[in-house]
Design an enzyme around this catalytic site. Structure first.
Site, PDB file in Angstrom:
ATOM      1  N   TYR A  55      12.073  23.047  -8.744  1.00 42.37           N
ATOM      2  CA  TYR A  55      11.676  22.415  -9.938  1.00 42.37           C
ATOM      3  C   TYR A  55      12.266  23.192 -11.165  1.00 42.37           C
ATOM      4  CZ  TYR A  55       8.809  18.991  -7.615  1.00 42.37           C
ATOM      5  OH  TYR A  55       8.564  17.905  -6.649  1.00 42.37           O
ATOM      6  N   GLU A 114       2.506  18.282  -3.846  1.00 45.31           N
ATOM      7  CA  GLU A 114       3.039  18.503  -2.629  1.00 45.31           C
ATOM      8  C   GLU A 114       2.543  19.884  -1.779  1.00 45.31           C
ATOM      9  OE1 GLU A 114       7.133  18.809  -4.344  1.00 45.31           O
ATOM     10  OE2 GLU A 114       7.038  16.606  -4.872  1.00 45.31           O
TER      11      GLU A 114
END
Ligand SMILES: Cc1cc2nc3c(=O)[nH]c(=O)nc-3n(C[C@H](O)[C@H](O)[C@H](O)COP(=O)(O)OP(=O)(O)OC[C@H]3O[C@@H](n4cnc5c(N)ncnc54)[C@H](O)[C@@H]3O)c2cc1C
Ligand code: HEM
Length: 399
Positions: A95, A137
């Protein structure tokens, strides 16, 4: 928590993103892959070449900016994307990389218009959005690993059986190399397969819907050979031509939010071409678990040669107490080809065969889905009763 000032800046700059979204995401992917070529092992290069992934990301970033102070509105979309991320093993450490190159791309495309204040606000907002994905997730990875027969990332499978289903579609039965039976999945879900193809620099990942009801000890995927366009499809042609019984292939655990929901409501399974694959899992599941459920199975194929699973679907419909199957051929080769509709599936036809209170599952080429979804909408089916799956990055059909 974002400050009101940050929220205001992000919301007020969202329209700029709508205008420049695809430029920004195109710039983003190019610079990110130059700096991090290892990420090419998880992204689909064909989706990049066609701009579909750039558009999907731009739409999501724009939506996130608009709803930055009420991200719960976006949760269904986030979950759908997170399913795909999980199936491709996107991890928290990725990310910050995406964040860095996204901000650089905003600056690169907008130039001086993107002031430090704007970039700062976007950086903060990205952090919040990324955390929503990371948290969801994390739960999905844990769920995939904890299921009986489950695992977290990729696992090796052996091709147990290879069966020709039509002139274009071939099925592969995949059995885990460690001998453990595959986990239970929801009918309609897909797996990601990962391959190293000789001559290709990076790993190739592709999603394939599971084409039989859960409950067997192996997976079945059914792959259409993509040979109509230049360049020809890399993975599908490799699977058809080179992957044989006894060969090994990697797969991640089943994922996806397009699946049959059990219930009393009548159901319509409407597919075009290889879009039949998730419908076979759904039909098999209805036959096994809900044989009294009123079910209509509509399938459109180019012609008889291209028509896969004709007998198997027919046998499953036979098991239903209230099931009907209708086949459409776009163009019959000759009069020996028997079908219920010649040409496209029309609005009138759908109105005749599908009860108005049905839940409809739709899958096929984009043009097919656009037509069918617009027919169903015009016939008064609500959004909740029209569910569809894209065999590529998701788009908004209504747009
Ligand atoms: C949820 C989901 C479920 C799916 N289920 C199935 C299924 O059950 N069965 C199935 O067969 N497929 C399924 N797919 C599609 C599958 O994942 C692959 O996309 C498909 O097999 C094509 O992959 P490929 O490698 O053969 O083609 P690719 O190499 O990915 O090419 C795809 C297309 O892009 C074009 N293309 C490639 N490179 C370029 C370029 N540089 N410029 C312009 N055009 C280019 C090609 O001509 C081709 O038409 C599913 C996809 C998703 C997302
Ligand atoms: C908040 C940040 C992110 C957003 C908003 C986002 C958004 C999206 C969207 C909209 C899609 C398309 C989903 C679909 O197929 O329908 C997608 C797919 C994907 N994302 Fe993300 N993503 C983010 C972060 C990441 C990260 C950190 C990675 C890993 C480097 C990543 C890798 C991928 C991959 C590999 C795909 C599939 C692409 C393909 O099949 O071509 N994403 N993402």
């Amino acid at each position: 928590m974002l400050s009101q000032k940050t929220i205001d800046i992000v919301k007020s700059t969202a329209p700029i993103l709508e205008t420049h979204g695809v430029d920004i995401t195109t710039y983003f992917y190019k610079t990110m892959f130059e700096a991090h070529p290892e990420l090419l092992n998880i992204f689909n290069h064909a989706n990049q070449s066609q701009g579909r992934q750039q558009t999907a990301l731009a739409n999501t970033v724009y939506a996130a900016a608009q709803y930055i102070d009420q991200l719960e509105v976006l949760l269904p979309t986030v979950k759908q994307i997170a399913q795909k991320h999980r199936s491709l093993t996107v991890k928290p450490e990725h990310y910050p990389i995406v964040g860095e190159y996204l901000l650089k791309a905003i600056k690169g495309v907008l130039g001086d218009a993107a002031t430090d204040e704007i970039i700062g606000a976007w950086g903060e907002a990205y952090g919040v959005i990324a955390q929503v994905f990371i948290d969801i997730e994390k739960e999905m990875y844990a769920e995939a690993a904890e299921k009986s027969g489950g695992w977290e990332d990729f696992k090796e499978f052996i091709v147990e059986k290879k069966v020709t289903e039509s002139s274009l579609i071939t099925s592969f039965y995949l059995k885990a190399k460690d001998g453990v039976s595959v986990p239970w999945y929801l009918p309609g879900q897909y797996i990601t397969v990962r391959l190293s193809i000789p001559g290709q620099k990076h790993l190739l990942n592709r999603q394939y819907s599971l084409s039989q009801a859960p409950g067997s000890d192996s997976f079945r995927i059914s792959v259409k050979r993509e040979a109509d366009h230049n360049p020809q499809g890399k993975v599908s042609n490799y699977l058809h031509d080179r992957l044989n019984v006894g060969d090994t292939i990697e797969a991640s655990a089943p994922a996806g939010d397009f699946y049959l929901e059990k219930g009393e409501q009548p159901v319509a399974l409407i597919s075009g071409g290889v879009g039949i694959t998730p419908m076979m899992a759904m039909l098999g599941s209805i036959a096994e678990n809900e044989p009294n459920r009123k079910t209509v199975f509509v399938h459109a194929a180019r012609n008889k040669d291209a028509h896969a699973f004709g007998e198997e679907a027919g046998a499953l419909v036979e098991k239903l107490n209230d099931g009907k199957m209708y086949i459409a051929y776009e163009a019959k080769k000759d009069e020996s080809e028997v079908c219920d509709i010649t040409g496209y599936v029309s609005r009138d036809f759908l109105q005749q065969v599908i009860e108005s209170n049905s839940v409809c599952y739709v899958c096929g080429p984009i043009s097919f889905m656009r037509a069918v979804v617009s027919h169903l909408t015009a016939l008064g089916f609500s959004k909740n009763n029209i569910k569809y799956e894209f065999f590529g990055p998701a788009l908004a059909l209504e747009a």
